[in-house]
Design an enzyme around this catalytic site. Structure first.
Site, PDB file in Angstrom:
ATOM      1  N   HIS A  45       0.836  -1.210   0.000  1.00 34.31           N
ATOM      2  CA  HIS A  45       0.000   0.000   0.000  1.00 34.31           C
ATOM      3  C   HIS A  45       0.874   1.266   0.000  1.00 34.31           C
ATOM      4  O   HIS A  45       0.481   2.291   0.536  1.00 34.31           O
ATOM      5  CB  HIS A  45      -0.991  -0.005   1.171  1.00 34.31           C
ATOM      6  CG  HIS A  45      -2.071  -1.034   0.974  1.00 34.31           C
ATOM      7  ND1 HIS A  45      -3.224  -0.760   0.264  1.00 34.31           N
ATOM      8  CD2 HIS A  45      -2.148  -2.333   1.353  1.00 34.31           C
ATOM      9  CE1 HIS A  45      -3.977  -1.864   0.238  1.00 34.31           C
ATOM     10  NE2 HIS A  45      -3.345  -2.824   0.878  1.00 34.31           N
ATOM     11  N   ASP A  47       2.431   1.940  -3.145  1.00 36.60           N
ATOM     12  CA  ASP A  47       2.615   2.333  -4.562  1.00 36.60           C
ATOM     13  C   ASP A  47       1.716   3.492  -4.969  1.00 36.60           C
ATOM     14  O   ASP A  47       2.106   4.302  -5.807  1.00 36.60           O
ATOM     15  CB  ASP A  47       2.499   1.143  -5.532  1.00 36.60           C
ATOM     16  CG  ASP A  47       1.157   0.441  -5.536  1.00 36.60           C
ATOM     17  OD1 ASP A  47       0.305   0.724  -4.662  1.00 36.60           O
ATOM     18  OD2 ASP A  47       0.952  -0.408  -6.429  1.00 36.60           O
ATOM     19  N   SER A  78     -10.881 -17.875 -22.825  1.00 34.96           N
ATOM     20  CA  SER A  78      -9.984 -18.293 -21.751  1.00 34.96           C
ATOM     21  C   SER A  78     -10.232 -19.744 -21.371  1.00 34.96           C
ATOM     22  O   SER A  78     -11.391 -20.158 -21.241  1.00 34.96           O
ATOM     23  CB  SER A  78     -10.202 -17.400 -20.521  1.00 34.96           C
ATOM     24  OG  SER A  78      -9.642 -18.028 -19.386  1.00 34.96           O
ATOM     25  N   GLY A 132      -4.603 -12.650  -4.486  1.00 34.10           N
ATOM     26  CA  GLY A 132      -3.678 -11.548  -4.220  1.00 34.10           C
ATOM     27  C   GLY A 132      -2.330 -11.755  -4.901  1.00 34.10           C
ATOM     28  O   GLY A 132      -1.319 -11.204  -4.473  1.00 34.10           O
ATOM     29  N   GLU A 168      -6.892  -0.704 -15.825  1.00 26.86           N
ATOM     30  CA  GLU A 168      -7.512  -1.212 -14.597  1.00 26.86           C
ATOM     31  C   GLU A 168      -8.232  -0.084 -13.844  1.00 26.86           C
ATOM     32  O   GLU A 168      -9.332  -0.259 -13.329  1.00 26.86           O
ATOM     33  CB  GLU A 168      -6.449  -1.884 -13.714  1.00 26.86           C
ATOM     34  CG  GLU A 168      -7.064  -2.627 -12.563  1.00 26.86           C
ATOM     35  CD  GLU A 168      -6.236  -3.813 -12.091  1.00 26.86           C
ATOM     36  OE1 GLU A 168      -5.390  -4.318 -12.865  1.00 26.86           O
ATOM     37  OE2 GLU A 168      -6.452  -4.231 -10.951  1.00 26.86           O
ATOM     38  N   ASP A 180       1.802  -4.066  -9.528  1.00 30.60           N
ATOM     39  CA  ASP A 180       1.586  -5.415 -10.066  1.00 30.60           C
ATOM     40  C   ASP A 180       1.942  -5.496 -11.551  1.00 30.60           C
ATOM     41  O   ASP A 180       2.570  -6.455 -12.005  1.00 30.60           O
ATOM     42  CB  ASP A 180       0.126  -5.837  -9.856  1.00 30.60           C
ATOM     43  CG  ASP A 180      -0.278  -5.769  -8.393  1.00 30.60           C
ATOM     44  OD1 ASP A 180       0.624  -5.715  -7.535  1.00 30.60           O
ATOM     45  OD2 ASP A 180      -1.482  -5.757  -8.111  1.00 30.60           O
ATOM     46  N   TYR A 232     -10.271  -0.913  -0.382  1.00 33.51           N
ATOM     47  CA  TYR A 232      -9.008  -0.496  -1.005  1.00 33.51           C
ATOM     48  C   TYR A 232      -9.085   0.986  -1.395  1.00 33.51           C
ATOM     49  O   TYR A 232      -8.193   1.779  -1.085  1.00 33.51           O
ATOM     50  CB  TYR A 232      -8.721  -1.366  -2.233  1.00 33.51           C
ATOM     51  CG  TYR A 232      -7.394  -1.075  -2.907  1.00 33.51           C
ATOM     52  CD1 TYR A 232      -6.272  -1.852  -2.640  1.00 33.51           C
ATOM     53  CD2 TYR A 232      -7.264  -0.034  -3.820  1.00 33.51           C
ATOM     54  CE1 TYR A 232      -5.059  -1.596  -3.260  1.00 33.51           C
ATOM     55  CE2 TYR A 232      -6.063   0.236  -4.445  1.00 33.51           C
ATOM     56  CZ  TYR A 232      -4.959  -0.551  -4.170  1.00 33.51           C
ATOM     57  OH  TYR A 232      -3.763  -0.288  -4.790  1.00 33.51           O
TER      58      TYR A 232
HETATM   59  C1  GLA Z   1      -2.878  -4.474  -4.963  1.00 33.53           C
HETATM   60  C2  GLA Z   1      -2.734  -3.345  -5.983  1.00 33.53           C
HETATM   61  C3  GLA Z   1      -1.320  -2.771  -5.943  1.00 33.53           C
HETATM   62  C4  GLA Z   1      -0.892  -2.424  -4.531  1.00 33.53           C
HETATM   63  C5  GLA Z   1      -1.197  -3.569  -3.576  1.00 33.53           C
HETATM   64  C6  GLA Z   1      -0.929  -3.199  -2.143  1.00 33.53           C
HETATM   65  O1  GLA Z   1      -2.100  -5.555  -5.334  1.00 33.53           O
HETATM   66  O2  GLA Z   1      -3.009  -3.802  -7.277  1.00 33.53           O
HETATM   67  O3  GLA Z   1      -1.244  -1.650  -6.787  1.00 33.53           O
HETATM   68  O4  GLA Z   1      -1.501  -1.236  -4.103  1.00 33.53           O
HETATM   69  O5  GLA Z   1      -2.526  -4.015  -3.673  1.00 33.53           O
HETATM   70  O6  GLA Z   1       0.425  -2.983  -1.943  1.00 33.53           O
END
Ligand code: GLA
Length: 391
Positions: A45, A47, A78, A132, A168, A180, A232
């Site tokens: 958290h 980024d 898919s 995740g 996204e 990510d 989030y």
């Molecule tokens: C998810 C989001 C990322 C980041 C993480 C927490 O994976 O896609 O951008 O914020 O949560 O670090």
């Protein structure tokens, strides 16, 4: 407990994916690409606060066989989704469900002025969804890389990551950061990616656990998380409000040495907690980098656990299952453990000595059984390659 690294078997899958493409569309693809999921070692958290992160790529990948087409039609299929081929007209209604991720990438490319005329795509993915581990970023990046090649767009990987993040954020509607997508596009085997999310500068930090007699276990709690819903976004807005209250562009600009002073200036207890997490987490990334550079890998364990405590108590994005993994693993002799990714479910990571890996994995599984939780999926994470063209 079988802790062998889960293999994506790219060689085998490449054939399978291209063959499946032929079955679905009746002709062969122009090429086949792969992009991995990731775990984040430290820097959670941070980024979307312009801070530091340190993910590495998993061997699990999304693979796409793709044929270019130029009639404004995108056809998506898919191996992991029900419902057959999804047809998306590039000038028509937006796609929904899983197809929104690749369709969003095509939208973002076109919106940035790149002439992408359509494609037929078949996907196969070994990245667990909802765990995740960035299955959606893998889907986005494999799509972007394929179209970059097929349409000769000449974009660099960090640019593809930015466009995928935009897909996204805007098309799918999930307000995620850049970690990510950059991990999937830019990681290299045997390294963790030390990324400054403000200017996207990157350092590949050698991260060879096996050579040090260590392993990193991933525990997928099987508790599904969903980013676009509520929490989030709330954390993200809370951080932005706190930055505004402190008069800085982003929380990254609050120095660790200035944390107490910054906290004293905030009246809102909620904001204080968010700021404390982000500022200490950025500092934990720096500490982990310093320890890895000093070849003191074992010493990162307690830093990981500190990060979990901060995510649990200050940022409040953990859940009982993730807390149970961390507590059980540490009690059973792990060097450290923490949740990884966005939280509210998903996965945790545990740093262990080779010799105690089985014992610790078994202890976690047993704790889940006695807690009445679903059986977790445990595997060894080996830092793997980023996105690549396979054929
Ligand atoms: C998810 C989001 C990322 C980041 C993480 C927490 O994976 O896609 O951008 O914020 O949560 O670090």
């Amino acid at each position: 407990m079988d802790l062998r690294p889960a293999s994506a078997r790219p060689g085998e899958q490449q054939v399978t994916t291209a063959d499946a493409f032929r079955d679905v569309y009746g002709t062969g693809p122009d090429g086949t690409w792969a992009a991995p999921g990731r775990v984040n070692l430290i820097g959670e958290h941070t980024d979307y606060n312009d801070g530091f992160v340190m993910p590495f790529a998993l061997p699990h990948t999304a693979i796409a066989s793709v044929a270019r087409r130029d009639d404004g039609l995108l056809r998506l299929h898919s191996g992991q989704a029900e419902g057959g081929v999804v047809e998306v007209r590039l000038d028509g209604e937006p796609a929904k469900g899983w197809a929104a991720y690749p369709a969003g990438v095509v939208w973002a490319l076109r919106d940035a002025g790149h002439a992408v005329g359509g494609a037929d795509i078949h996907y196969d993915s070994t990245v667990p969804t909802g765990a995740g581990l960035s299955s959606s970023a893998a889907l986005e990046i494999v799509t972007a890389l394929a179209l970059n090649d097929l349409y000769d767009l000449g974009l660099q990987r960090w640019q593809l990551a930015r466009l995928c993040q935009r897909a996204e954020n805007v098309y799918v509607g999930a307000p995620t950061g850049i970690m990510d997508q950059t991990a999937s596009a830019c990681c290299t085997a045997g390294h963790a990616l030390y990324l400054d999310t403000r200017d996207l500068s990157q350092h590949q930090i050698p991260f060879d656990l096996a050579a040090r007699g260590l392993r990193l276990l991933v525990v997928d709690t099987q508790v599904k998380h969903a980013h676009s819903e509520g929490e989030y976004g709330k954390r993200r807005r809370g951080c932005e409000d706190a930055a505004a209250a402190l008069g800085v562009d982003a929380l990254r600009d609050v120095p660790y040495e200035g944390l107490d002073e910054a906290l004293a200036r905030l009246e809102d207890e909620e904001q204080r907690r968010l700021v404390r997490h982000v500022v200490t987490e950025d500092q934990r990334v720096e500490r982990v980098v310093a320890l890895l550079e000093a070849d003191d890998v074992r010493a990162i364990g307690p830093v990981l656990t500190e990060g979990h405590t901060s995510l649990r108590d200050d940022f409040r994005v953990s859940c009982p299952e993730l807390d149970l993994v961390v507590a059980t693993a540490n009690d059973a002799g792990a060097l450290g453990a923490r949740m990884t990714g966005g939280g509210f479910g998903g996965s945790a990571i545990i740093l262990v000595d080779d010799a105690s890996a089985d014992k610790i994995a078994d202890a976690v599984t047993a704790a889940f059984a006695s807690g009445g939780f679903r059986e977790p999926r445990v595997f060894v994470a080996v830092p793997s390659a980023g996105a690549v063209r396979l054929e």
